[in-house]
Design a protein around this motif. Structure first.
Motif, PDB file in Angstrom:
ATOM      1  N   THR A  22       3.989   0.963  -5.108  1.00 46.64           N
ATOM      2  CA  THR A  22       3.578   0.269  -3.887  1.00 46.64           C
ATOM      3  C   THR A  22       2.266   0.827  -3.350  1.00 46.64           C
ATOM      4  N   GLU A  25      -0.582  -0.414  -5.567  1.00 46.83           N
ATOM      5  CA  GLU A  25      -0.877  -1.831  -5.351  1.00 46.83           C
ATOM      6  C   GLU A  25      -1.579  -2.052  -4.016  1.00 46.83           C
ATOM      7  N   GLN A  26      -1.228  -1.283  -3.012  1.00 46.41           N
ATOM      8  CA  GLN A  26      -1.773  -1.498  -1.682  1.00 46.41           C
ATOM      9  C   GLN A  26      -3.124  -0.829  -1.460  1.00 46.41           C
ATOM     10  N   LYS A  29      -5.418  -0.090  -6.372  1.00 43.77           N
ATOM     11  CA  LYS A  29      -5.639  -1.051  -7.446  1.00 43.77           C
ATOM     12  C   LYS A  29      -7.068  -1.567  -7.435  1.00 43.77           C
ATOM     13  N   ARG A 116      -7.634  -8.853  -1.894  1.00 49.27           N
ATOM     14  CA  ARG A 116      -6.521  -9.774  -1.685  1.00 49.27           C
ATOM     15  C   ARG A 116      -6.923 -11.007  -0.869  1.00 49.27           C
TER      16      ARG A 116
END
Length: 248
Positions: A22, A25-26, A29, A116
């Motif tokens: 997590t 990914e947050q 990445k 994102r």
């Protein structure tokens, strides 16, 4: 160690692994870009120098946790015989208020792709006039390529970003040391006989200093990220325009 102790240790390991994934990914990445073009191009010749150019609706999506900076969007336009012309982004644009015309919002130098999120913009591209074609006396002004009807042209665009590390294989030369293509889009289009005839007349008119509208053509294609991994991208519909002016 009894069963309950083993289960507790397993639960801790799973929790730590979940936290690590997590967190990555947050926050860690790397930027992962995807390029999507609208389903239409707006082709036109420029005033005076008769350079060929086109507008395209461009979407750059960043699926990573870090922002990315796009240094360039460039590529090639290839005719059915394999002859190529260089394509370079030139200007950002928008729709003029209360009309269907494009207006310039500044030269295309860099584009920030936030993490994102998707960045959508209208981009004007210039085509370096290197595609040879049959010319008539009425089309003799200037040196821009003349696009022919009922043949398939291939458009390839690369999203260029800063290089994070030196290449693992081979030696990068010149600007290749500092930048790389993060994603490549490839598509095709054809001109009908009427569209080709209109562009030929527009080319002559623009050479004489007259203003003409752009010619809209249908575009299909997909994107691939890196080499050799491929990822097909859906092509969304672009806005419907009745009249578009060129900026070249």
């Amino acid at each position: 160690m009894d069963l309950s102790g083993a289960l507790s240790i397993a639960a801790i390991i799973i929790s730590l692994a979940t936290f690590a994934v997590t967190y990555y990914e947050q926050y860690l990445k790397a930027a992962k870009l995807q390029l999507v073009l609208g389903r239409e191009l707006w082709l036109s010749y420029g005033r005076g120098d008769v350079k060929l150019g086109f507008w395209a609706s461009v979407v750059v999506t960043n699926l990573g946790a870090l922002d990315a900076v796009v240094l360039d969007i460039n590529g090639t336009l290839t005719d059915p015989d394999g002859r190529q012309a260089q394509v370079d982004w030139y200007v950002f644009g928008d729709f003029a208020p209360n009309s269907s015309e494009f207006i310039s919002k500044g030269l295309a130098e860099t584009l920030v792709a936030p993490c994102r999120k998707a960045s959508t913009c209208l981009v004007g591209f210039s085509v370096t006039p290197t595609l040879p074609s049959t010319r008539t006396d009425s089309q003799a002004a200037g040196t821009a390529p003349i696009l022919k009807p009922d043949v398939e042209y291939t458009l390839v665009l690369n999203v260029v970003v800063p290089r994070r590390r030196a290449p693992l294989f081979g030696v990068a030369k010149g600007s290749d040391r500092m930048q790389r293509a993060a994603v490549t889009w490839s598509g095709t289009f054809q001109l009908t006989a009427d569209a080709a005839a209109y562009l030929a007349g527009s080319r002559v008119a623009e050479a004489a200093g007259q203003t003409t509208d752009a010619q809209r053509v249908q575009l299909t294609g997909s994107a691939s990220r890196g080499w050799p991994q491929n990822a097909t991208a859906a092509i969304p519909g672009a806005g419907q325009l009745d009249r578009v002016r060129d900026l070249w």
